[in-house]
Design a protein around this motif. Structure first.
Motif, PDB file in Angstrom:
ATOM      1  N   VAL A  71       0.820  -1.212   0.000  1.00  0.00           N
ATOM      2  CA  VAL A  71       0.000   0.000   0.000  1.00  0.00           C
ATOM      3  C   VAL A  71       0.855   1.265   0.000  1.00  0.00           C
ATOM      4  O   VAL A  71       0.331   2.371   0.161  1.00  0.00           O
ATOM      5  N   GLY A  72       2.158   1.120  -0.151  1.00  0.00           N
ATOM      6  CA  GLY A  72       3.018   2.291  -0.203  1.00  0.00           C
ATOM      7  C   GLY A  72       3.455   2.814   1.139  1.00  0.00           C
ATOM      8  O   GLY A  72       3.904   3.960   1.256  1.00  0.00           O
ATOM      9  N   GLY A  73       3.326   1.997   2.194  1.00  0.00           N
ATOM     10  CA  GLY A  73       3.785   2.403   3.516  1.00  0.00           C
ATOM     11  C   GLY A  73       2.654   2.636   4.488  1.00  0.00           C
ATOM     12  O   GLY A  73       1.499   2.882   4.105  1.00  0.00           O
ATOM     13  N   GLY A  74       3.000   2.577   5.785  1.00  0.00           N
ATOM     14  CA  GLY A  74       2.005   2.714   6.832  1.00  0.00           C
ATOM     15  C   GLY A  74       1.298   4.049   6.865  1.00  0.00           C
ATOM     16  O   GLY A  74       0.153   4.140   7.335  1.00  0.00           O
ATOM     17  N   ASP A  75       1.943   5.110   6.358  1.00  0.00           N
ATOM     18  CA  ASP A  75       1.310   6.427   6.403  1.00  0.00           C
ATOM     19  C   ASP A  75       0.136   6.539   5.432  1.00  0.00           C
ATOM     20  O   ASP A  75      -0.626   7.500   5.500  1.00  0.00           O
ATOM     21  N   ARG A  76      -0.026   5.570   4.545  1.00  0.00           N
ATOM     22  CA  ARG A  76      -1.153   5.575   3.608  1.00  0.00           C
ATOM     23  C   ARG A  76      -2.341   4.765   4.120  1.00  0.00           C
ATOM     24  O   ARG A  76      -3.400   4.768   3.508  1.00  0.00           O
ATOM     25  N   VAL A  77      -2.179   4.075   5.234  1.00  0.00           N
ATOM     26  CA  VAL A  77      -3.226   3.192   5.748  1.00  0.00           C
ATOM     27  C   VAL A  77      -4.249   3.977   6.555  1.00  0.00           C
ATOM     28  O   VAL A  77      -3.891   4.757   7.434  1.00  0.00           O
ATOM     29  N   GLN A  78      -5.523   3.751   6.262  1.00  0.00           N
ATOM     30  CA  GLN A  78      -6.600   4.385   7.017  1.00  0.00           C
ATOM     31  C   GLN A  78      -7.487   3.385   7.758  1.00  0.00           C
ATOM     32  O   GLN A  78      -8.240   3.770   8.653  1.00  0.00           O
ATOM     33  N   ALA A  79      -7.428   2.105   7.387  1.00  0.00           N
ATOM     34  CA  ALA A  79      -8.260   1.092   8.040  1.00  0.00           C
ATOM     35  C   ALA A  79      -7.479  -0.204   8.146  1.00  0.00           C
ATOM     36  O   ALA A  79      -6.592  -0.476   7.333  1.00  0.00           O
ATOM     37  N   PHE A  80      -7.842  -1.010   9.170  1.00  0.00           N
ATOM     38  CA  PHE A  80      -7.123  -2.276   9.356  1.00  0.00           C
ATOM     39  C   PHE A  80      -8.009  -3.339   9.978  1.00  0.00           C
ATOM     40  O   PHE A  80      -9.085  -3.066  10.496  1.00  0.00           O
ATOM     41  N   GLY A  81      -7.528  -4.604   9.896  1.00  0.00           N
ATOM     42  CA  GLY A  81      -8.249  -5.724  10.471  1.00  0.00           C
ATOM     43  C   GLY A  81      -7.362  -6.960  10.509  1.00  0.00           C
ATOM     44  O   GLY A  81      -6.235  -6.949  10.013  1.00  0.00           O
ATOM     45  N   LYS A  82      -7.896  -8.056  11.089  1.00  0.00           N
ATOM     46  CA  LYS A  82      -7.139  -9.299  11.192  1.00  0.00           C
ATOM     47  C   LYS A  82      -8.105 -10.474  11.206  1.00  0.00           C
ATOM     48  O   LYS A  82      -9.309 -10.311  11.454  1.00  0.00           O
ATOM     49  N   SER A  83      -7.576 -11.671  10.933  1.00  0.00           N
ATOM     50  CA  SER A  83      -8.440 -12.838  10.806  1.00  0.00           C
ATOM     51  C   SER A  83      -7.641 -14.106  11.069  1.00  0.00           C
ATOM     52  O   SER A  83      -6.418 -14.131  10.903  1.00  0.00           O
ATOM     53  N   ALA A  84      -8.363 -15.166  11.464  1.00  0.00           N
ATOM     54  CA  ALA A  84      -7.737 -16.483  11.629  1.00  0.00           C
ATOM     55  C   ALA A  84      -8.721 -17.566  11.238  1.00  0.00           C
ATOM     56  O   ALA A  84      -9.915 -17.465  11.521  1.00  0.00           O
ATOM     57  N   ILE A  85      -8.213 -18.596  10.566  1.00  0.00           N
ATOM     58  CA  ILE A  85      -8.979 -19.807  10.290  1.00  0.00           C
ATOM     59  C   ILE A  85      -8.141 -20.984  10.763  1.00  0.00           C
ATOM     60  O   ILE A  85      -6.985 -21.130  10.367  1.00  0.00           O
TER      61      ILE A  85
END
Length: 200
Positions: A71-85
């Motif tokens: 995504v071009g680096g952390g400063d471009r991130v506006q939303a996040f999430g995580k998952s496990a199966i």
């Protein structure tokens, strides 16, 4: 003690048009999944902490390192999430053990300069099961424009004795978002006693 990782898989989705109208700017959602041997598979283990402490930091650091360039680096991130199966010979608790720890999640938080709770999904499933990962804004949890879902699958994972864990990010909210947010609702409904302002 180190995790036995079979593969990493990355996912990228770029939305250029939404609702018959160009997205300006386009929205990029990206994710990375790690497929690893479940160290607790096929038996009941009372204390999961040794493997959590050994595996979670390694996974968190490596996955964030691989994800941020997408995504071009952390400063471009506006939303996040995580998952496990978790594969069928394991417990949902095993997936939770790896993603619901600060030793894992703090690598993602630090990369995007957030102290927020990371939304999640965790379940048991077999190969090809859908990774359905909810996202939210990295600092403003009630911002509905950033209620997003990353969804993809890995045809051969997780195997019965494996765990699949994933993290995902987005560079913005939904293109053309226009339903307001929770904070606006609370302000507007605060004067209406017939509607609970703490719901929705």
């Amino acid at each position: 003690m180190t995790p036995e990782i079979r593969k990493y898989v990355t996912f990228i989705e770029d939305t250029l048009i939404e609702g018959h109208k160009p997205a300006n700017p386009p929205l990029r959602m990206a994710a990375i999944a790690a497929v690893l041997k479940n160290p607790w598979s096929g038996r009941f283990v009372e204390d999961l902490r040794p493997e959590i402490h050994a595996f979670a930091p390694i996974l968190g650091q490596e996955m964030v390192t691989r994800l941020m360039p997408l995504v071009g680096g952390g400063d471009r991130v506006q939303a996040f999430g995580k998952s496990a199966i978790v594969g069928v010979n394991g417990e949902i608790e095993h997936g939770s053990a790896l993603i619901h720890t600060l030793r894992f999640g703090n690598f993602l938080r630090d990369a995007v300069q957030s102290s927020e709770f990371i939304p999640f999904s965790n379940k048991r499933g077999g190969p090809g099961n859908s990774i359905t990962m909810p996202l939210k804004h990295i600092t403003q949890g009630g911002t509905r424009s950033h209620f997003l879902t990353v969804e993809f699958n890995i045809p051969d994972a997780p195997g019965p004795d494996e765990v699949l864990i994933a993290i995902g990010v987005a560079t913005g909210g939904r293109p053309h978002h226009r339903i307001g947010d929770r904070y606006q609702d609370m302000e507007e409904l605060g004067h209406d006693q017939t509607v609970r302002p703490d719901k929705g």
